[in-house]
Design an enzyme around this catalytic site. Structure first.
Site, PDB file in Angstrom:
ATOM      1  CB  CYS A  42      41.628  38.816  43.818  1.00 59.89           C
ATOM      2  SG  CYS A  42      42.217  40.663  44.203  1.00 59.89           S
ATOM      3  CB  THR A  44      39.274  41.966  46.426  1.00 62.19           C
ATOM      4  OG1 THR A  44      40.324  42.843  46.424  1.00 62.19           O
ATOM      5  CG2 THR A  44      37.797  42.425  46.699  1.00 62.19           C
ATOM      6  CG  HIS A  47      39.126  41.273  52.273  1.00 59.04           C
ATOM      7  ND1 HIS A  47      39.603  41.226  53.500  1.00 59.04           N
ATOM      8  CD2 HIS A  47      40.198  41.569  51.693  1.00 59.04           C
ATOM      9  CE1 HIS A  47      40.748  41.980  53.689  1.00 59.04           C
ATOM     10  NE2 HIS A  47      41.327  42.045  52.311  1.00 59.04           N
ATOM     11  CG  HIS A  67      38.215  41.033  40.744  1.00 56.20           C
ATOM     12  ND1 HIS A  67      37.920  40.900  41.836  1.00 56.20           N
ATOM     13  CD2 HIS A  67      39.303  41.737  40.352  1.00 56.20           C
ATOM     14  CE1 HIS A  67      39.072  40.827  42.610  1.00 56.20           C
ATOM     15  NE2 HIS A  67      40.000  41.458  41.958  1.00 56.20           N
ATOM     16  CB  CYS A 100      33.069  61.583  36.921  1.00 57.77           C
ATOM     17  SG  CYS A 100      34.477  60.587  36.921  1.00 57.77           S
ATOM     18  CB  CYS A 103      35.666  59.672  33.434  1.00 57.14           C
ATOM     19  SG  CYS A 103      35.444  58.259  34.425  1.00 57.14           S
ATOM     20  CB  CYS A 111      35.829  56.727  37.736  1.00 60.99           C
ATOM     21  SG  CYS A 111      33.697  56.755  37.367  1.00 60.99           S
ATOM     22  CB  ILE A 179      49.495  42.028  44.408  1.00 68.98           C
ATOM     23  CG1 ILE A 179      47.950  41.603  43.775  1.00 68.98           C
ATOM     24  CG2 ILE A 179      49.957  43.620  43.688  1.00 68.98           C
ATOM     25  CD1 ILE A 179      47.027  42.620  44.201  1.00 68.98           C
ATOM     26  CG  ASP A 199      54.735  38.107  54.115  1.00 69.12           C
ATOM     27  OD1 ASP A 199      53.907  38.632  53.180  1.00 69.12           O
ATOM     28  OD2 ASP A 199      54.292  37.293  54.936  1.00 69.12           O
ATOM     29  NE  ARG A 204      51.319  34.173  49.754  1.00 67.47           N
ATOM     30  CZ  ARG A 204      49.779  34.425  50.180  1.00 67.47           C
ATOM     31  NH1 ARG A 204      49.688  35.212  51.112  1.00 67.47           N
ATOM     32  NH2 ARG A 204      49.139  33.907  49.511  1.00 67.47           N
TER      33      ARG A 204
END
Length: 346
Positions: A42, A44, A47, A67, A100, A103, A111, A179, A199, A204
């Protein structure tokens, strides 16, 4: 089972990562241990790999990152009831408190105590990963492992595009990373009248066209705002999905939106962005949405439905596959921008 496993570890507070042997995570009473079959890279993760300002302020090495994944359940905790050994699964990667106000009002995706696997705790760039039972998403056995592994990021695209009415509307997707490419496909599958993909990367942009974009716009060749206004009779687009995080591109997004349109922002700018709120939001009557994660689990249901349909070809978004040991090749491709989705196989 061997109690150690291969994993890609963010070892130091510096650029890069290492492949090493680490302990297999322990499965708690309400948790599920999963053998990872496919895991995808990803933005992320990039990064974190690059060790930019955001990651330096957020993550705490050493730990296993990653993830997005699919896998097979190999062990369940003593209190687990809805998942069994042998199930083919993916997972919602945001672990929430459940108590919370967000949620308890059906908004767990925002959350206030969210922890993200591969960011705040060990992730899935490994042979095994452990997650709470409530985060498990059951996959259909007919869904290939690679395609199942990209449901989490596809959910980001689904959440962004479908955050308002889409059918019959014009849409601009700013930023055609993985994405953004998925957002092009989702918008067309959801009945968008015309999709503009924007882009700087010609590779891409070609991928975006293959995912259903009606027009591709390279800002080095055409001013995106002027181009879109010409193509829309001077009105601008109904929907802007901001995936780039670049201050100039984000400003252009507000200017290309039609009066009464919406802007859904998934990107994470690394510094503050100056927006002309008076002229580009208030006087235009725009709806501006911050998009984070996926609605739990409405977005997962929508994503699974799109994958079952004939309206999206998820496999075509995956352009490269590597064994986990070659993770650096995958990161190099992501950094060069010469790929769609990159999948690793532990």
């Amino acid at each position: 089972m061997n109690r150690t496993m291969k994993a890609v570890v963010k070892q130091d507070r510096a650029r890069g990562a290492v492949l090493k042997e680490v302990p297999v995570p322990t499965c708690g009473a309400q948790e599920v241990l999963i053998k990872v079959k496919a895991t995808s890279i990803c933005g992320t993760d990039v990064h974190i790999y690059e060790w930019d300002e955001w990651s330096a302020s957020r993550v705490k090495p050493p730990y296993v990152f990653g993830h997005e994944f699919s896998g097979e359940v190999v062990e369940t905790g003593s209190l687990v009831k809805s998942v069994k050994v042998g199930d083919q699964v993916s997972a919602e990667t945001h672990i929430v408190c459940g108590r919370c106000p967000q949620c308890m009002s059906g908004n767990a995706h925002i959350c206030e105590k969210t922890e993200i696997i591969g960011v705040d705790r060990d992730g899935c760039f490994a042979e095994y990963v452990v997650l709470p039972e409530e985060n498990i998403w059951q996959n259909e056995k007919s869904l290939p492992w690679d395609e199942a592994s990209i449901q989490e990021p596809m959910g980001n695209a689904v959440h962004t595009v479908l955050a308002g009415e889409t059918a019959g509307r014009t849409a601009a997707i700013i930023g055609c990373g993985p994405i953004g490419l998925m957002a092009c496909a989702v918008a067309k599958a959801a009945g968008a009248a015309e999709v503009f993909a924007i882009d700087l990367n010609p590779y891409r942009l070609e991928l975006a066209q293959s995912q259903g974009a009606d027009y591709i716009v390279n800002p080095l060749e055409n001013d995106p705002v002027q181009y879109i206004r010409e193509k829309t009779g001077g009105r601008g687009v109904d929907i802007v999905c901001e995936m780039s995080g670049h201050p100039v591109a984000m400003n252009q997004g507000f200017k290309m939106a039609t009066n009464g349109g919406r802007i859904s922002i998934l990107s994470l700018p690394v510094r503050p962005v100056e927006i002309d709120i008076t002229n580009d939001i208030v006087f235009k009557g725009l709806t501006v949405q911050g998009i984070t994660g996926r609605k739990m689990f409405q977005t997962w249901q929508q994503t699974a439905g799109l994958l079952r349909s004939d309206k999206m070809d998820a496999a075509s978004i995956i352009t490269h596959r590597f064994p986990l040991e070659d993770f650096e090749k995958g990161f190099d491709l992501m950094l060069d921008g010469k790929c769609g989705k990159v999948v690793l196989h532990p």
